[in-house]
Design a protein around this motif. Structure first.
Motif, PDB file in Angstrom:
ATOM      1  N   ALA A  39       7.699  -4.965  -3.332  1.00 20.96           N
ATOM      2  CA  ALA A  39       6.925  -5.191  -2.169  1.00 20.96           C
ATOM      3  C   ALA A  39       5.363  -4.589  -2.459  1.00 20.96           C
ATOM      4  O   ALA A  39       5.222  -3.899  -3.523  1.00 20.96           O
ATOM      5  CB  ALA A  39       7.347  -4.527  -0.964  1.00 20.96           C
ATOM      6  N   ALA A  40       4.348  -5.476  -1.729  1.00 17.39           N
ATOM      7  CA  ALA A  40       3.000  -5.089  -2.201  1.00 17.39           C
ATOM      8  C   ALA A  40       2.355  -4.949  -0.797  1.00 17.39           C
ATOM      9  O   ALA A  40       2.600  -5.578   0.356  1.00 17.39           O
ATOM     10  CB  ALA A  40       2.531  -6.332  -2.815  1.00 17.39           C
ATOM     11  N   LEU A  41       1.217  -4.135  -0.770  1.00 20.22           N
ATOM     12  CA  LEU A  41       0.040  -4.016   0.268  1.00 20.22           C
ATOM     13  C   LEU A  41      -1.288  -4.196  -0.428  1.00 20.22           C
ATOM     14  O   LEU A  41      -1.421  -3.757  -1.380  1.00 20.22           O
ATOM     15  CB  LEU A  41       0.295  -2.530   0.865  1.00 20.22           C
ATOM     16  N   THR A  42      -1.906  -4.989   0.784  1.00 20.64           N
ATOM     17  CA  THR A  42      -3.437  -5.325   0.233  1.00 20.64           C
ATOM     18  C   THR A  42      -4.262  -5.037   1.352  1.00 20.64           C
ATOM     19  O   THR A  42      -3.887  -5.771   2.504  1.00 20.64           O
ATOM     20  CB  THR A  42      -3.502  -6.552  -0.481  1.00 20.64           C
ATOM     21  N   GLN A  43      -5.034  -4.285   1.225  1.00 15.92           N
ATOM     22  CA  GLN A  43      -5.826  -3.789   2.634  1.00 15.92           C
ATOM     23  C   GLN A  43      -7.241  -3.393   2.416  1.00 15.92           C
ATOM     24  O   GLN A  43      -7.706  -3.340   0.977  1.00 15.92           O
ATOM     25  CB  GLN A  43      -5.155  -2.622   3.367  1.00 15.92           C
ATOM     26  N   HIS A  44      -8.218  -3.060   3.050  1.00 20.60           N
ATOM     27  CA  HIS A  44      -9.613  -2.786   3.020  1.00 20.60           C
ATOM     28  C   HIS A  44     -10.391  -4.184   2.612  1.00 20.60           C
ATOM     29  O   HIS A  44     -10.276  -4.181   1.378  1.00 20.60           O
ATOM     30  CB  HIS A  44      -9.853  -1.600   2.225  1.00 20.60           C
ATOM     31  N   ARG A  45     -11.188  -4.714   3.276  1.00 20.87           N
ATOM     32  CA  ARG A  45     -11.738  -6.052   2.972  1.00 20.87           C
ATOM     33  C   ARG A  45     -10.821  -6.920   2.252  1.00 20.87           C
ATOM     34  O   ARG A  45     -10.666  -7.522   1.149  1.00 20.87           O
ATOM     35  CB  ARG A  45     -12.975  -5.751   2.115  1.00 20.87           C
ATOM     36  N   THR A  46      -9.627  -7.175   2.953  1.00 19.81           N
ATOM     37  CA  THR A  46      -8.304  -7.460   2.617  1.00 19.81           C
ATOM     38  C   THR A  46      -8.410  -8.825   1.761  1.00 19.81           C
ATOM     39  O   THR A  46      -8.983  -9.723   2.516  1.00 19.81           O
ATOM     40  CB  THR A  46      -7.144  -7.586   3.845  1.00 19.81           C
ATOM     41  N   ASP A  47      -7.884  -8.997   0.884  1.00 21.90           N
ATOM     42  CA  ASP A  47      -7.649 -10.169   0.125  1.00 21.90           C
ATOM     43  C   ASP A  47      -6.146 -10.554   0.175  1.00 21.90           C
ATOM     44  O   ASP A  47      -5.187  -9.788  -0.631  1.00 21.90           O
ATOM     45  CB  ASP A  47      -8.029 -10.238  -1.201  1.00 21.90           C
ATOM     46  N   LEU A  83      -4.837  -1.099  -2.716  1.00 23.73           N
ATOM     47  CA  LEU A  83      -3.355  -1.748  -2.787  1.00 23.73           C
ATOM     48  C   LEU A  83      -2.400  -0.680  -3.218  1.00 23.73           C
ATOM     49  O   LEU A  83      -2.577   0.424  -3.764  1.00 23.73           O
ATOM     50  CB  LEU A  83      -3.564  -2.490  -4.278  1.00 23.73           C
ATOM     51  N   ALA A  84      -1.117  -1.133  -3.050  1.00 25.53           N
ATOM     52  CA  ALA A  84       0.027  -0.027  -3.272  1.00 25.53           C
ATOM     53  C   ALA A  84       1.079  -1.309  -3.722  1.00 25.53           C
ATOM     54  O   ALA A  84       1.278  -2.314  -2.985  1.00 25.53           O
ATOM     55  CB  ALA A  84       0.545   0.495  -2.196  1.00 25.53           C
ATOM     56  N   LEU A  85       2.159  -1.046  -4.746  1.00 23.15           N
ATOM     57  CA  LEU A  85       3.001  -1.913  -5.139  1.00 23.15           C
ATOM     58  C   LEU A  85       4.434  -0.836  -5.479  1.00 23.15           C
ATOM     59  O   LEU A  85       4.119   0.154  -5.658  1.00 23.15           O
ATOM     60  CB  LEU A  85       2.715  -2.404  -6.341  1.00 23.15           C
TER      61      LEU A  85
END
Length: 224
Positions: A39-47, A83-85
């Motif tokens: 699982a992945a998270l992408t944030q802050h000026r998100t791409d 990001l977090a993975l």
């Protein structure tokens, strides 16, 4: 202006993520998961492209840390990203670029990792991790929601959050749970309410997909 957590259930192998923010429709952009992969998270000026990229790398057998290093190296605007993975073995990796604004933080725990930006306290990710780790015997969705609630209790964002999302994958190519609150005055509570409605039917929806002849609808319920 977002706080979130990726997590894994060691008992079931389920993987998932939970996220909330003061912008609309956070679930459409920030969280990604793939059964048996991570699982992945992408944030802050998100791409939003970075989540699938990370999962593709995990699917090739690299660790969460190796995938994170590759994603960061391949991202031209890496300094704006957070990001977090988590991989299928429960290994985690986090990244906060130099341009990530406001009070921010990231904490890695057992089978989980939390990240946050533009929040009221840098201790917020730690509170989320502690909440997630507290009850390993509960279903993953419960633990993810408890982590989100703990983040809000630890200070939350500087602006009121309006959207929240919960994503869990298990054995199939489709999500086990994919619930989103796109615009609400109390999105975390609303997300919890939606899960309480969905939980009794979650396994049944999987059966309807993979073995429809065994599907038995509850009295008065239409099969979707």
């Amino acid at each position: 202006m977002t706080f979130s957590l990726v997590g894994r259930c060691a008992r079931t192998g389920m993987l998932g993520a939970v996220v909330t923010t003061s912008a609309i429709s956070v679930g459409a952009r920030c969280q990604h998961a793939r059964a048996g992969v991570g699982a992945a998270l992408t944030q802050h000026r998100t791409d939003p492209r970075l989540g699938p990229l990370a999962l593709d790398l995990l699917a090739k057998g690299v660790t969460a840390d190796e995938a994170m290093q590759a994603v960061v190296a391949a991202t031209p605007h890496r300094h704006w990203r957070q990001l977090a993975l988590i991989d299928a073995a429960g290994r985690t990796a986090v990244y906060s670029g130099a341009n990530v604004r406001g009070e921010k933080g990231e904490v890695q725990g057992k089978d989980c990792a939390a990240i946050a930006n533009i929040v009221r306290s840098a201790s917020l990710p730690g509170a989320m991790v502690a909440a997630f780790e507290k009850s390993p015997d509960l279903p993953l969705a419960h633990r993810l929601l408890e982590a989100l609630e703990a983040g809000e209790a630890a200070g939350g964002e500087r602006q009121p959050v309006i959207s929240a999302a919960l994503l869990v994958v298990h054995r199939e190519s489709f999500p086990y749970v994919d619930l989103r609150v796109d615009d609400h005055t109390a999105p975390i509570a609303e997300l919890g309410r939606l899960w309480s409605m969905y939980e009794p039917e979650a396994d049944a929806y999987v059966v309807r997909a993979v073995d429809p002849e065994q599907a038995v609808p509850p009295p008065g319920m239409k099969i979707a």
